[in-house]
Design a protein around this motif. Structure first.
Motif, PDB file in Angstrom:
ATOM      1  N   ALA A   9       0.856  -1.184   0.000  1.00  0.00           N
ATOM      2  CA  ALA A   9       0.000   0.000   0.000  1.00  0.00           C
ATOM      3  C   ALA A   9       0.889   1.231   0.000  1.00  0.00           C
ATOM      4  N   LYS A  10       0.465   2.246  -0.675  1.00  0.00           N
ATOM      5  CA  LYS A  10       1.208   3.503  -0.711  1.00  0.00           C
ATOM      6  C   LYS A  10       1.412   4.051   0.704  1.00  0.00           C
ATOM      7  N   GLU A  11       0.457   3.797   1.575  1.00  0.00           N
ATOM      8  CA  GLU A  11       0.511   4.300   2.946  1.00  0.00           C
ATOM      9  C   GLU A  11       1.610   3.637   3.786  1.00  0.00           C
ATOM     10  N   ASN A  12       2.169   2.515   3.309  1.00  0.00           N
ATOM     11  CA  ASN A  12       3.253   1.846   4.041  1.00  0.00           C
ATOM     12  C   ASN A  12       4.517   2.700   4.098  1.00  0.00           C
ATOM     13  N   ARG A  13       4.629   3.687   3.239  1.00  0.00           N
ATOM     14  CA  ARG A  13       5.821   4.550   3.192  1.00  0.00           C
ATOM     15  C   ARG A  13       5.411   5.982   3.531  1.00  0.00           C
ATOM     16  N   PRO A  14       5.280   6.298   4.838  1.00  0.00           N
ATOM     17  CA  PRO A  14       4.876   7.655   5.217  1.00  0.00           C
ATOM     18  C   PRO A  14       5.912   8.712   4.810  1.00  0.00           C
ATOM     19  N   THR A  15       7.190   8.333   4.759  1.00  0.00           N
ATOM     20  CA  THR A  15       8.250   9.199   4.238  1.00  0.00           C
ATOM     21  C   THR A  15       9.156   8.331   3.373  1.00  0.00           C
ATOM     22  N   GLN A  16      10.104   8.957   2.686  1.00  0.00           N
ATOM     23  CA  GLN A  16      10.996   8.194   1.819  1.00  0.00           C
ATOM     24  C   GLN A  16      11.839   7.202   2.617  1.00  0.00           C
ATOM     25  N   GLU A  17      12.224   7.550   3.835  1.00  0.00           N
ATOM     26  CA  GLU A  17      13.121   6.681   4.596  1.00  0.00           C
ATOM     27  C   GLU A  17      12.409   5.749   5.570  1.00  0.00           C
ATOM     28  N   LYS A  18      11.142   5.952   5.829  1.00  0.00           N
ATOM     29  CA  LYS A  18      10.425   5.131   6.815  1.00  0.00           C
ATOM     30  C   LYS A  18       9.474   4.149   6.143  1.00  0.00           C
ATOM     31  N   PHE A  19       9.407   2.953   6.705  1.00  0.00           N
ATOM     32  CA  PHE A  19       8.442   1.945   6.277  1.00  0.00           C
ATOM     33  C   PHE A  19       7.618   1.562   7.489  1.00  0.00           C
ATOM     34  N   HIS A  20       6.312   1.573   7.352  1.00  0.00           N
ATOM     35  CA  HIS A  20       5.405   1.172   8.422  1.00  0.00           C
ATOM     36  C   HIS A  20       4.213   0.467   7.784  1.00  0.00           C
ATOM     37  N   CYS A  21       4.158  -0.861   7.904  1.00  0.00           N
ATOM     38  CA  CYS A  21       3.076  -1.629   7.292  1.00  0.00           C
ATOM     39  C   CYS A  21       1.758  -1.302   7.991  1.00  0.00           C
ATOM     40  N   VAL A  22       0.812  -0.798   7.229  1.00  0.00           N
ATOM     41  CA  VAL A  22      -0.481  -0.440   7.813  1.00  0.00           C
ATOM     42  C   VAL A  22      -1.325  -1.678   8.097  1.00  0.00           C
ATOM     43  N   ASP A  23      -0.911  -2.841   7.584  1.00  0.00           N
ATOM     44  CA  ASP A  23      -1.651  -4.076   7.823  1.00  0.00           C
ATOM     45  C   ASP A  23      -1.204  -4.751   9.121  1.00  0.00           C
ATOM     46  N   CYS A  24       0.127  -4.964   9.284  1.00  0.00           N
ATOM     47  CA  CYS A  24       0.607  -5.713  10.463  1.00  0.00           C
ATOM     48  C   CYS A  24       1.339  -4.852  11.479  1.00  0.00           C
ATOM     49  N   GLY A  25       1.690  -3.605  11.110  1.00  0.00           N
ATOM     50  CA  GLY A  25       2.354  -2.708  12.040  1.00  0.00           C
ATOM     51  C   GLY A  25       3.877  -2.773  12.030  1.00  0.00           C
ATOM     52  N   HIS A  26       4.477  -3.640  11.205  1.00  0.00           N
ATOM     53  CA  HIS A  26       5.938  -3.749  11.145  1.00  0.00           C
ATOM     54  C   HIS A  26       6.534  -2.418  10.726  1.00  0.00           C
ATOM     55  N   GLN A  27       7.618  -2.009  11.430  1.00  0.00           N
ATOM     56  CA  GLN A  27       8.293  -0.765  11.111  1.00  0.00           C
ATOM     57  C   GLN A  27       9.777  -1.022  10.901  1.00  0.00           C
ATOM     58  N   ALA A  28      10.374  -0.345   9.934  1.00  0.00           N
ATOM     59  CA  ALA A  28      11.797  -0.459   9.664  1.00  0.00           C
ATOM     60  C   ALA A  28      12.213   0.685   8.756  1.00  0.00           C
TER      61      ALA A  28
END
Length: 51
Positions: A9-28
């Protein structure tokens, strides 16, 4: 495997450097997620060529 994210989902990348899965909550860091995706794709391809 927490790093294997199949939900896209496009929303998984709130910024260019951050990843946050909106489905499971994984962040990296997005680069880490990208590197792991490349690794996974290579392993899948290598396994397919040996079968």
């Amino acid at each position: 495997m927490g790093w294997l994210i199949r939900y896209t989902a496009k929303e998984n990348r709130p910024t260019q450097e951050k990843f946050h899965c909106v489905d499971c909550g994984h962040q990296a860091h997005a680069d880490e997620v990208g590197a792991l995706n490349v690794l996974w794709a290579g392993l899948v391809r290598r396994h397919a060529n040996t079968a």
